[in-house]
Design an enzyme around this catalytic site. Sequence first.
Site, PDB file in Angstrom:
ATOM      1  N   VAL A 123       0.834  -1.202   0.000  1.00  0.00           N
ATOM      2  CA  VAL A 123       0.000   0.000   0.000  1.00  0.00           C
ATOM      3  C   VAL A 123       0.871   1.255   0.000  1.00  0.00           C
ATOM      4  O   VAL A 123       0.592   2.216  -0.721  1.00  0.00           O
ATOM      5  CB  VAL A 123      -0.965  -0.013   1.202  1.00  0.00           C
ATOM      6  CG1 VAL A 123      -1.741   1.297   1.286  1.00  0.00           C
ATOM      7  CG2 VAL A 123      -1.932  -1.185   1.085  1.00  0.00           C
ATOM      8  N   TYR A 124       1.921   1.246   0.803  1.00  0.00           N
ATOM      9  CA  TYR A 124       2.854   2.377   0.813  1.00  0.00           C
ATOM     10  C   TYR A 124       3.460   2.578  -0.566  1.00  0.00           C
ATOM     11  O   TYR A 124       3.521   3.699  -1.081  1.00  0.00           O
ATOM     12  CB  TYR A 124       3.953   2.133   1.842  1.00  0.00           C
ATOM     13  CG  TYR A 124       4.979   3.240   1.930  1.00  0.00           C
ATOM     14  CD1 TYR A 124       4.682   4.429   2.584  1.00  0.00           C
ATOM     15  CD2 TYR A 124       6.250   3.086   1.385  1.00  0.00           C
ATOM     16  CE1 TYR A 124       5.620   5.449   2.677  1.00  0.00           C
ATOM     17  CE2 TYR A 124       7.194   4.095   1.473  1.00  0.00           C
ATOM     18  CZ  TYR A 124       6.883   5.273   2.122  1.00  0.00           C
ATOM     19  OH  TYR A 124       7.816   6.269   2.200  1.00  0.00           O
ATOM     20  N   ALA A 125       3.905   1.481  -1.201  1.00  0.00           N
ATOM     21  CA  ALA A 125       4.475   1.565  -2.542  1.00  0.00           C
ATOM     22  C   ALA A 125       3.456   2.118  -3.526  1.00  0.00           C
ATOM     23  O   ALA A 125       3.779   2.963  -4.369  1.00  0.00           O
ATOM     24  CB  ALA A 125       4.969   0.196  -2.999  1.00  0.00           C
TER      25      ALA A 125
END
Length: 277
Positions: free
Chosen positions: A160-162
Site C-alpha cells: 500500500v505504501y508503494a
Amino acid sequence: MKTIQGKRILITGAAMGMGRLYAQLAAREGAAAIALWDVNETELKKTTEELQKLVPAECRLLPAIVDVSSAARIDEAAGDVKRTISSVDIIINNAGIVCGKYFWEHDARKDIERTMDINTMAPMLITKAFLSEMIASRDECRIVNIASAAGLLSNPRMSVYAASKWALIGWSDSLRLELQQAGYRHVRVTTVCPSYISTGMFDGVKAPFLTPILKPETVVRRTWAAMKKGRPQLLMPFMVKMSVVLKGLLPLPLWDWFAGRLFGVYSSMAHFHGHDQ
C-alpha cells in the site's frame, strides 16, 4: 533560485523530523512567511517556539493543526493561508505515513484509505489549492514532493505504501511536464525518492546491500539544494538509481533474485516497527 529570502513557504509534517529541518532552513535563509502544518499539536507548538528564536521579526510564522488526510481541512487551512499572506511560493509536501505489513493484513479504512489520502491525495490537493496563484505570480516558485524509492521498486510488506508513492511520482513528474508544456517554467517540480531514512518512520528495517540508511540531515540538505535548482528528480543513495536501471534491463525472475537474494531488498521490512512521519 539562490536563496529563499523573502519567499513564502508551506511545509507539511512540519512539527518533527525532516519537516522541522526544512522549517529551520527556511527560517535561517530569511523566508518572509513559513506556514507549518502538522497534526501533532504538542510538537507543532514546540517547533513554532523554536523557530521564533531563529526568524527575524518581519517573518510570519503560520502554524496550523492540519490533518492532511481530510480534504475539507486542507481547503480550510489553505484558505487561512491565502487570507493572511495571499499565497505561497514554495510547497514542501513532506507529510507521510507507512504501514509495513502484508496487504491482506491492512485495514481497509484505517490503513489503505489513510495511506492513500496522506501520501497521494494530500500533495495533489494542497498543490491544487495554491497552484493558480503560483502560475499567475511569474516569480520563481517550487513544489517539492517527498516520494520514496518504494515508488520505483516493489517490496514485500510495502504494497500500500508503494502504491501511494508510485502514484505520487506519476502525478508529480507529470505535473512538471505539464507546467513546462504550458510555458509556466517559473514553477518547477522536484520529486524526491530516497531509500530508508533514520527518522523513526522506518525503525526496525534492515538496510539493503550497499544502500545505507540515510540521515535526515543529508536528505534535507540535498533536497533543499535540488529544490533551489529546480531539479526534476532526486534519487538517493546511488544504489537506488542503479536498481532502477537493473530492474529495467533484467528479466523479472533475474531481478527478483538480485533484489531478494543478493541485495536483501525483499527482506528489509521483515522486522519493521516504525511510526508515522
